[in-house]
Scaffold this motif. Sequence first.
Motif, PDB file in Angstrom:
ATOM      1  N   ARG A 161      21.184   9.596  29.711  1.00  0.00           N
ATOM      2  CA  ARG A 161      22.794   9.685  30.256  1.00  0.00           C
ATOM      3  C   ARG A 161      23.043   8.288  29.253  1.00  0.00           C
ATOM      4  O   ARG A 161      24.092   8.694  28.978  1.00  0.00           O
ATOM      5  N   VAL A 162      22.098   7.886  28.966  1.00  0.00           N
ATOM      6  CA  VAL A 162      22.789   6.825  28.565  1.00  0.00           C
ATOM      7  C   VAL A 162      23.269   6.684  26.782  1.00  0.00           C
ATOM      8  O   VAL A 162      24.326   6.269  26.582  1.00  0.00           O
ATOM      9  N   VAL A 163      21.955   7.313  26.322  1.00  0.00           N
ATOM     10  CA  VAL A 163      22.726   7.615  25.123  1.00  0.00           C
ATOM     11  C   VAL A 163      24.112   8.634  24.557  1.00  0.00           C
ATOM     12  O   VAL A 163      24.830   8.522  24.274  1.00  0.00           O
ATOM     13  N   LEU A 164      24.254   9.736  26.032  1.00  0.00           N
ATOM     14  CA  LEU A 164      25.308  10.824  25.878  1.00  0.00           C
ATOM     15  C   LEU A 164      26.575   9.840  26.613  1.00  0.00           C
ATOM     16  O   LEU A 164      27.492  10.372  25.424  1.00  0.00           O
ATOM     17  N   VAL A 165      26.379   9.116  27.408  1.00  0.00           N
ATOM     18  CA  VAL A 165      27.456   8.204  27.365  1.00  0.00           C
ATOM     19  C   VAL A 165      28.054   7.242  26.500  1.00  0.00           C
ATOM     20  O   VAL A 165      29.514   7.140  25.773  1.00  0.00           O
ATOM     21  N   ALA A 166      26.991   6.735  25.760  1.00  0.00           N
ATOM     22  CA  ALA A 166      27.452   5.641  24.596  1.00  0.00           C
ATOM     23  C   ALA A 166      28.118   6.674  23.048  1.00  0.00           C
ATOM     24  O   ALA A 166      29.530   5.964  22.772  1.00  0.00           O
ATOM     25  N   MET A 167      27.872   7.977  23.060  1.00  0.00           N
ATOM     26  CA  MET A 167      27.750   9.184  22.158  1.00  0.00           C
ATOM     27  C   MET A 167      29.681   9.291  22.467  1.00  0.00           C
ATOM     28  O   MET A 167      30.709   9.597  21.078  1.00  0.00           O
ATOM     29  N   ILE A 168      29.418   9.377  23.598  1.00  0.00           N
ATOM     30  CA  ILE A 168      31.157  10.158  24.189  1.00  0.00           C
ATOM     31  C   ILE A 168      31.811   8.709  23.855  1.00  0.00           C
ATOM     32  O   ILE A 168      33.300   9.087  23.293  1.00  0.00           O
ATOM     33  N   GLY A 169      31.501   7.747  24.780  1.00  0.00           N
ATOM     34  CA  GLY A 169      32.550   7.104  24.512  1.00  0.00           C
ATOM     35  C   GLY A 169      32.532   6.452  23.129  1.00  0.00           C
ATOM     36  O   GLY A 169      34.545   5.881  22.112  1.00  0.00           O
ATOM     37  N   ALA A 170      31.822   6.734  21.629  1.00  0.00           N
ATOM     38  CA  ALA A 170      32.100   6.160  19.667  1.00  0.00           C
ATOM     39  C   ALA A 170      33.299   6.875  19.881  1.00  0.00           C
ATOM     40  O   ALA A 170      34.260   7.370  19.107  1.00  0.00           O
ATOM     41  N   LEU A 171      32.986   8.520  20.063  1.00  0.00           N
ATOM     42  CA  LEU A 171      34.053   9.866  19.804  1.00  0.00           C
ATOM     43  C   LEU A 171      35.074   9.734  20.508  1.00  0.00           C
ATOM     44  O   LEU A 171      36.443  10.093  19.388  1.00  0.00           O
ATOM     45  N   MET A 172      35.300   9.101  21.729  1.00  0.00           N
ATOM     46  CA  MET A 172      36.824   8.794  21.768  1.00  0.00           C
ATOM     47  C   MET A 172      37.454   7.366  21.136  1.00  0.00           C
ATOM     48  O   MET A 172      38.416   7.760  20.794  1.00  0.00           O
ATOM     49  N   GLY A 173      36.680   6.399  20.456  1.00  0.00           N
ATOM     50  CA  GLY A 173      36.997   5.409  19.972  1.00  0.00           C
ATOM     51  C   GLY A 173      37.623   6.500  18.688  1.00  0.00           C
ATOM     52  O   GLY A 173      38.382   5.942  17.897  1.00  0.00           O
ATOM     53  N   LEU A 174      36.635   6.793  17.650  1.00  0.00           N
ATOM     54  CA  LEU A 174      36.994   7.728  16.533  1.00  0.00           C
ATOM     55  C   LEU A 174      38.912   8.502  16.918  1.00  0.00           C
ATOM     56  O   LEU A 174      39.090   8.707  16.414  1.00  0.00           O
ATOM     57  N   ASN A 175      38.720   8.522  17.987  1.00  0.00           N
ATOM     58  CA  ASN A 175      39.592  10.349  18.361  1.00  0.00           C
ATOM     59  C   ASN A 175      41.219   9.205  18.608  1.00  0.00           C
ATOM     60  O   ASN A 175      41.778   9.445  17.543  1.00  0.00           O
ATOM     61  N   ALA A 176      40.508   7.683  19.067  1.00  0.00           N
ATOM     62  CA  ALA A 176      41.844   6.782  19.291  1.00  0.00           C
ATOM     63  C   ALA A 176      42.722   6.799  18.258  1.00  0.00           C
ATOM     64  O   ALA A 176      43.417   6.578  17.611  1.00  0.00           O
ATOM     65  N   VAL A 177      41.682   6.004  16.846  1.00  0.00           N
ATOM     66  CA  VAL A 177      41.888   5.901  16.010  1.00  0.00           C
ATOM     67  C   VAL A 177      42.702   6.771  14.942  1.00  0.00           C
ATOM     68  O   VAL A 177      43.872   7.094  14.287  1.00  0.00           O
ATOM     69  N   GLY A 178      41.998   8.095  14.935  1.00  0.00           N
ATOM     70  CA  GLY A 178      42.354   9.350  14.168  1.00  0.00           C
ATOM     71  C   GLY A 178      44.182   9.509  14.315  1.00  0.00           C
ATOM     72  O   GLY A 178      45.465   9.310  13.825  1.00  0.00           O
ATOM     73  N   VAL A 179      44.023  10.015  16.379  1.00  0.00           N
ATOM     74  CA  VAL A 179      45.601   9.406  16.182  1.00  0.00           C
ATOM     75  C   VAL A 179      46.804   8.289  16.390  1.00  0.00           C
ATOM     76  O   VAL A 179      47.716   9.007  16.303  1.00  0.00           O
ATOM     77  N   PHE A 180      46.031   7.567  16.170  1.00  0.00           N
ATOM     78  CA  PHE A 180      46.633   5.945  15.754  1.00  0.00           C
ATOM     79  C   PHE A 180      47.383   6.104  15.032  1.00  0.00           C
ATOM     80  O   PHE A 180      48.491   6.277  14.450  1.00  0.00           O
ATOM     81  N   GLY A 181      47.017   6.618  13.603  1.00  0.00           N
ATOM     82  CA  GLY A 181      46.795   6.616  12.664  1.00  0.00           C
ATOM     83  C   GLY A 181      47.899   7.928  12.262  1.00  0.00           C
ATOM     84  O   GLY A 181      49.207   7.978  11.754  1.00  0.00           O
ATOM     85  N   PHE A 182      47.798   9.110  12.200  1.00  0.00           N
ATOM     86  CA  PHE A 182      49.014   9.916  12.934  1.00  0.00           C
ATOM     87  C   PHE A 182      49.679   9.500  13.493  1.00  0.00           C
ATOM     88  O   PHE A 182      51.175   9.601  13.381  1.00  0.00           O
ATOM     89  N   LEU A 183      50.433   8.767  14.721  1.00  0.00           N
ATOM     90  CA  LEU A 183      51.195   8.625  15.041  1.00  0.00           C
ATOM     91  C   LEU A 183      51.972   7.052  14.324  1.00  0.00           C
ATOM     92  O   LEU A 183      53.475   7.229  14.187  1.00  0.00           O
ATOM     93  N   THR A 184      51.913   6.744  13.866  1.00  0.00           N
ATOM     94  CA  THR A 184      52.205   5.678  12.697  1.00  0.00           C
ATOM     95  C   THR A 184      52.715   5.932  11.721  1.00  0.00           C
ATOM     96  O   THR A 184      53.442   5.673  11.286  1.00  0.00           O
ATOM     97  N   ARG A 185      51.806   7.168  11.262  1.00  0.00           N
ATOM     98  CA  ARG A 185      52.410   8.047   9.903  1.00  0.00           C
ATOM     99  C   ARG A 185      53.522   8.685   9.855  1.00  0.00           C
ATOM    100  O   ARG A 185      54.119   8.263   9.362  1.00  0.00           O
ATOM    101  N   ALA A 186      53.562   9.134  11.495  1.00  0.00           N
ATOM    102  CA  ALA A 186      54.877   9.514  11.393  1.00  0.00           C
ATOM    103  C   ALA A 186      55.489   9.288  11.749  1.00  0.00           C
ATOM    104  O   ALA A 186      57.058   9.080  11.408  1.00  0.00           O
TER     105      ALA A 186
END
Length: 341
Positions: A161-186
């Motif tokens: 459970r701890v590993v999966l929660v940590a992985m989901i949090g990390a993937l959400m952080g990567l998603n945030a970076v990508g979305v931020f790059g897309f919106l700012t570039r637009a």
Amino acid sequence: MTETVPNRPLDDLEALAWLRSQPGGRVTATAAELGRQWGWNRMRAGRRLKAWEEAGHICRNAEAIIVTNPVTPTVTEAADVIVMPAVTDAPRSMTPVKFAALIAALALACVSAAFSIDGLTAIFAGAFWPIIIMGAVLEAGKLAAAAWLTEYWHAAPSLLRVVLVAMIGALMGLNAVGVFGFLTRAHLDHMAAADLALADRTAETEARLAIQREKVADFDRRIAQIDAAIEASTRLGRPVGAMTIADQKGRDRADIVAARQREAQALASLQIEKARINAERRRAEVDVGPVRYLAELMGTPANDLERPVRLLTLALVAVLDPLAVALLLAAGIHARRAGRR
């Protein structure tokens, strides 16, 4: 307790009947031991015991499992029918609330994934297709992990459970970076394209205006020279000479005046074109009008448009992917609770 392996796995009714058949309706065993007794695995046995305890059929403590409602077969069947949706693997009903939450979660996840992958391809431009494939697989893995945790949270080991929660949090952080790059570039692409197009047209128009003004000024000087020569001859008391000069220069002056009028019309056209460019620039500024008003509401200078845009982008990033994961978890929790009723 004597362990016997059944010829086939018991169903839920048979497992409850087995518990009631024990002396005093009481048995001391772990979920793994009961699972072997019933032909189940430990995870399934743990889920069934938890559901029966919540339904009030059994009572568990640190030492034993006690059947709390030894009732008649007819009532037992009715009670078991009530709890069957939670303790069997039958398909769960799709309620409108669950369906709406699931659709919203998938829609948000798709939009967030598309924005994130596009933004990551801009950051890692040298690996376009590998980034797309990696991003899609990671997004699918994140949603699958969230759904799995919702379903098997109590049965899963704590470390997993701890590993999966940590992985989901990390993937959400990567998603945030990508979305931020897309919106700012637009935002930056739109502003840069408008400024570049208007800057090119403005520079060209200003150069043409300068040349045209020189041409008109040259014609004005030539006309003024002819008029000055005629006036000087007249002022010196030589009207005959003035008339001769006027006759000699009359045709030249007429040609110069005509050319000057043509150049003046071209100058006026350029000035109109410059006015249109200024109007387009003001129209482009209207596009960022809401951002300027937002900056004023936030107390920042009206000419500092980047700060409110960054804050608005961060707000969108903060809710887009987390809301998708939260709705997916909510849909699973709702279905699980509905099954226990």
